[in-house]
Design a protein around this motif. Sequence first.
Motif, short mmCIF file in Angstrom:
data_model
loop_
_atom_site.label_atom_id
_atom_site.label_comp_id
_atom_site.label_asym_id
_atom_site.label_seq_id
_atom_site.Cartn_x
_atom_site.Cartn_y
_atom_site.Cartn_z
N HIS A 1 0.84 -1.20 0.00
CA HIS A 1 0.00 0.00 0.00
C HIS A 1 0.88 1.26 0.00
O HIS A 1 2.10 1.17 0.07
N ALA A 2 0.25 2.42 -0.08
CA ALA A 2 0.97 3.69 -0.02
C ALA A 2 1.72 3.80 1.30
O ALA A 2 1.14 3.61 2.37
N LEU B 1 2.27 5.17 -10.88
CA LEU B 1 1.95 3.77 -10.68
C LEU B 1 2.26 2.96 -11.94
O LEU B 1 2.66 1.80 -11.86
N MET C 1 -3.01 0.83 -2.84
CA MET C 1 -2.24 1.30 -3.99
C MET C 1 -1.68 0.13 -4.79
O MET C 1 -1.67 0.14 -6.03
N ARG D 1 -9.35 -1.93 -2.40
CA ARG D 1 -9.31 -0.90 -3.44
C ARG D 1 -10.56 -1.00 -4.30
O ARG D 1 -11.02 -2.08 -4.65
N LEU E 1 -11.18 8.09 -7.71
CA LEU E 1 -10.55 7.75 -6.44
C LEU E 1 -11.24 8.40 -5.25
O LEU E 1 -11.43 7.78 -4.21
N ASP F 1 3.72 8.46 -2.55
CA ASP F 1 2.80 7.39 -2.94
C ASP F 1 1.38 7.93 -3.08
O ASP F 1 0.66 7.57 -4.03
N VAL G 1 -0.86 7.79 -6.50
CA VAL G 1 -2.21 7.22 -6.54
C VAL G 1 -3.21 8.24 -7.06
O VAL G 1 -4.04 7.95 -7.93
N HIS H 1 -2.94 9.12 -10.81
CA HIS H 1 -3.04 8.03 -11.79
C HIS H 1 -4.34 8.15 -12.59
O HIS H 1 -5.41 8.38 -12.03
#
Length: 263
Positions: free
Chosen positions: A34-35, A75, A101, A128, A135, A178, A182, A185
């Motif tokens: 993950h982030a 990513l 992520m 996710r 998002l 991160d 995310v 993206h």
Amino acid sequence: MTTTTATITAERHLWIRQFRPAHPGAPRLLCLPHAGGSAGFYLPFAQELAPEVNVLAVQYPGRQDRRAEPASLSLTELAEALFRLLDPEDQTPLTLFGHSMGAVVSFELARLLEAAGRPPAHLVASARRGPHLPLGPSFHHLGDAALLAEVSRLNGTDVPPLEDEDILRMALPALRADFRAVESHVHTPGPPLTCPVTAMTGTTDPRVPPQDAETWSTTTRGPFTLSLHPGGHFYLVPRHPEVTTELRSLLTQTGPEPTPHPA
């Protein structure tokens, strides 16, 4: 060994960690964090699944022993780096497991593998929403305190809080990078995957309710499974025995066949 081969091998060891040895020919489980996460997050997976499963965990740049390197802000670039480092001669089944992520990076990696004629055996997307969904709120631009407050909210009671200021100071740059990766993206529409997809989520995840996790069903023409576990965004920390049991069944094909998902 040629210079190029030696360089790729060294880079592969930098990116992909193996915490426990596995039996020859054991199916591979590539775990993407993950982030703000690191490869060590998946040590319990290796402890539970090896040697029957070859658990491989990704160490992104910009953290822990790679903190001198700049963290990636894309990513897609992370997926492309992993695609380049995965040995095309290795024919053992490869399952991708990505948390938060890592689920999106896994999806982009699965796309690259399928385009190259090397489809993964399975994609497991954890905590996710479907990659095509918006998002939600953006956090990477917030101050340190606000960013940490969001992380604490997501962790809930599943992950102990970080209280050491030195550790927080070291972790924040990678965490912010991160979040930026995310949140910047952009999903590119394309043909659905052909491999099976499983979406896992915690029943009380504040970011990923079950109905949002179920939208992963549109990413594949293969079988789809929705797997719910008690807990929040990091349900897999306290529930890792149940999660690894499910993964063992999935990778070793000892459980029931998933229901095919119509195209």
